[in-house]
Design a protein around this motif. Structure first.
Motif, PDB file in Angstrom:
ATOM      1  N   VAL A   1      47.627  67.139  45.540  1.00 17.84           N
ATOM      2  CA  VAL A   1      48.375  67.031  44.284  1.00 17.84           C
ATOM      3  C   VAL A   1      48.493  65.564  43.907  1.00 17.84           C
ATOM      4  N   ASP A   2      48.070  65.250  42.695  1.00 15.29           N
ATOM      5  CA  ASP A   2      48.189  63.904  42.142  1.00 15.29           C
ATOM      6  C   ASP A   2      49.385  63.896  41.187  1.00 15.29           C
ATOM      7  N   PHE A   3      50.480  63.247  41.612  1.00 14.30           N
ATOM      8  CA  PHE A   3      51.628  63.037  40.739  1.00 14.30           C
ATOM      9  C   PHE A   3      51.331  61.766  39.950  1.00 14.30           C
ATOM     10  N   TRP A   4      51.248  61.875  38.610  1.00 17.95           N
ATOM     11  CA  TRP A   4      50.765  60.778  37.783  1.00 17.95           C
ATOM     12  C   TRP A   4      51.510  60.745  36.452  1.00 17.95           C
ATOM     13  N   ALA A   5      51.240  59.715  35.661  1.00 11.13           N
ATOM     14  CA  ALA A   5      51.736  59.621  34.284  1.00 11.13           C
ATOM     15  C   ALA A   5      50.694  58.866  33.461  1.00 11.13           C
ATOM     16  N   PRO A   6      50.619  59.155  32.165  1.00 17.34           N
ATOM     17  CA  PRO A   6      49.589  58.546  31.314  1.00 17.34           C
ATOM     18  C   PRO A   6      49.679  57.024  31.204  1.00 17.34           C
ATOM     19  N   TRP A   7      50.843  56.460  31.372  1.00 15.20           N
ATOM     20  CA  TRP A   7      51.043  55.012  31.214  1.00 15.20           C
ATOM     21  C   TRP A   7      50.783  54.236  32.503  1.00 15.20           C
TER      22      TRP A   7
ATOM     23  N   LYS B   1      45.363  55.670  36.400  1.00 16.98           N
ATOM     24  CA  LYS B   1      44.099  55.658  35.654  1.00 16.98           C
ATOM     25  C   LYS B   1      42.947  55.216  36.546  1.00 16.98           C
ATOM     26  N   MET B   2      43.224  54.319  37.499  1.00 17.50           N
ATOM     27  CA  MET B   2      42.181  53.839  38.408  1.00 17.50           C
ATOM     28  C   MET B   2      41.757  54.918  39.400  1.00 17.50           C
ATOM     29  N   ILE B   3      42.712  55.733  39.851  1.00 25.04           N
ATOM     30  CA  ILE B   3      42.397  56.729  40.871  1.00 25.04           C
ATOM     31  C   ILE B   3      41.796  58.008  40.274  1.00 25.04           C
ATOM     32  N   ALA B   4      42.030  58.256  38.992  1.00 25.85           N
ATOM     33  CA  ALA B   4      41.562  59.498  38.356  1.00 25.85           C
ATOM     34  C   ALA B   4      40.053  59.730  38.513  1.00 25.85           C
ATOM     35  N   PRO B   5      39.192  58.717  38.261  1.00 24.51           N
ATOM     36  CA  PRO B   5      37.748  58.980  38.430  1.00 24.51           C
ATOM     37  C   PRO B   5      37.363  59.259  39.880  1.00 24.51           C
ATOM     38  N   LEU B   6      38.084  58.668  40.825  1.00 25.45           N
ATOM     39  CA  LEU B   6      37.805  58.947  42.240  1.00 25.45           C
ATOM     40  C   LEU B   6      38.121  60.399  42.558  1.00 25.45           C
ATOM     41  N   LEU B   7      39.227  60.890  42.019  1.00 22.81           N
ATOM     42  CA  LEU B   7      39.594  62.290  42.254  1.00 22.81           C
ATOM     43  C   LEU B   7      38.572  63.232  41.628  1.00 22.81           C
ATOM     44  N   GLU B   8      38.042  62.854  40.474  1.00 23.50           N
ATOM     45  CA  GLU B   8      36.987  63.668  39.832  1.00 23.50           C
ATOM     46  C   GLU B   8      35.754  63.736  40.736  1.00 23.50           C
ATOM     47  N   GLU B   9      35.361  62.599  41.288  1.00 26.20           N
ATOM     48  CA  GLU B   9      34.196  62.564  42.189  1.00 26.20           C
ATOM     49  C   GLU B   9      34.451  63.417  43.423  1.00 26.20           C
ATOM     50  N   ILE B  10      35.616  63.235  44.026  1.00 23.32           N
ATOM     51  CA  ILE B  10      35.951  63.994  45.231  1.00 23.32           C
ATOM     52  C   ILE B  10      35.975  65.485  44.920  1.00 23.32           C
TER      53      ILE B  10
ATOM     54  N   LEU C   1      49.880  66.687  38.343  1.00 22.88           N
ATOM     55  CA  LEU C   1      51.164  66.991  37.734  1.00 22.88           C
ATOM     56  C   LEU C   1      51.679  65.735  37.032  1.00 22.88           C
ATOM     57  N   ASN C   2      51.848  65.831  35.721  1.00 26.47           N
ATOM     58  CA  ASN C   2      52.370  64.723  34.923  1.00 26.47           C
ATOM     59  C   ASN C   2      53.873  64.613  35.206  1.00 26.47           C
ATOM     60  N   THR C   3      54.282  63.506  35.816  1.00 32.78           N
ATOM     61  CA  THR C   3      55.673  63.344  36.236  1.00 32.78           C
ATOM     62  C   THR C   3      56.625  63.217  35.053  1.00 32.78           C
ATOM     63  N   ASP C   4      56.155  62.675  33.940  1.00 31.78           N
ATOM     64  CA  ASP C   4      57.011  62.546  32.754  1.00 31.78           C
ATOM     65  C   ASP C   4      57.365  63.908  32.167  1.00 31.78           C
ATOM     66  N   GLU C   5      56.422  64.821  32.202  1.00 31.18           N
ATOM     67  CA  GLU C   5      56.616  66.130  31.579  1.00 31.18           C
ATOM     68  C   GLU C   5      57.164  67.182  32.540  1.00 31.18           C
ATOM     69  N   ASN C   6      57.194  66.875  33.836  1.00 34.46           N
ATOM     70  CA  ASN C   6      57.597  67.854  34.851  1.00 34.46           C
ATOM     71  C   ASN C   6      58.571  67.241  35.858  1.00 34.46           C
TER      72      ASN C   6
END
Length: 106
Positions: free
Chosen positions: A22-28, A33-42, A55-60
């Motif tokens: 689970v990646d707890f993240w936010a758009p800002w 943003k740096m880890i997102a492409p790595l997760l896509e590759e994995i 899971l977007n932490t701002d919205e959840n």
């Protein structure tokens, strides 16, 4: 399998089977943003070992609070619904794949 975006309402049903990252993240968040492409590759390389959800932490805020997420990105590993590991901050791809392999083999 594509990375699934979950909410407070859909979180529990997405972590209850197998190994889930689970990646707890936010758009800002820059490191998010740096880890997102790595997760896509994995996700594309290790589809048979791990399911990746975001899971977007701002919205959840409920799930974010339930798991004590204070900094993002926070990556949590769940195995059959149970939290087994938490790492905070940007992680290199090799570190992430090592963690996945460690928990997949257990």
């Amino acid at each position: 399998m594509a990375i699934t975006h979950v909410t407070d309402q859909t979180f529990a049903s997405n972590i209850n089977e197998g190994l889930v990252l689970v990646d707890f993240w936010a758009p800002w968040c820059g490191p998010c943003k740096m880890i997102a492409p790595l997760l896509e590759e994995i996700d594309s390389e290790m589809v048979d070992k791990v399911k990746i959800i975001k899971l977007n932490t701002d919205e959840n805020p409920e799930t974010t609070s339930d798991f004590g997420v204070m900094s993002i990105p926070t990556l949590m590993f769940f195995k059959d619904g149970e939290a087994v590991e938490k790492v905070i901050g940007y992680q290199p791809k090799e570190e992430l794949t090592d963690l996945i392999s460690k928990h997949f083999s257990n």
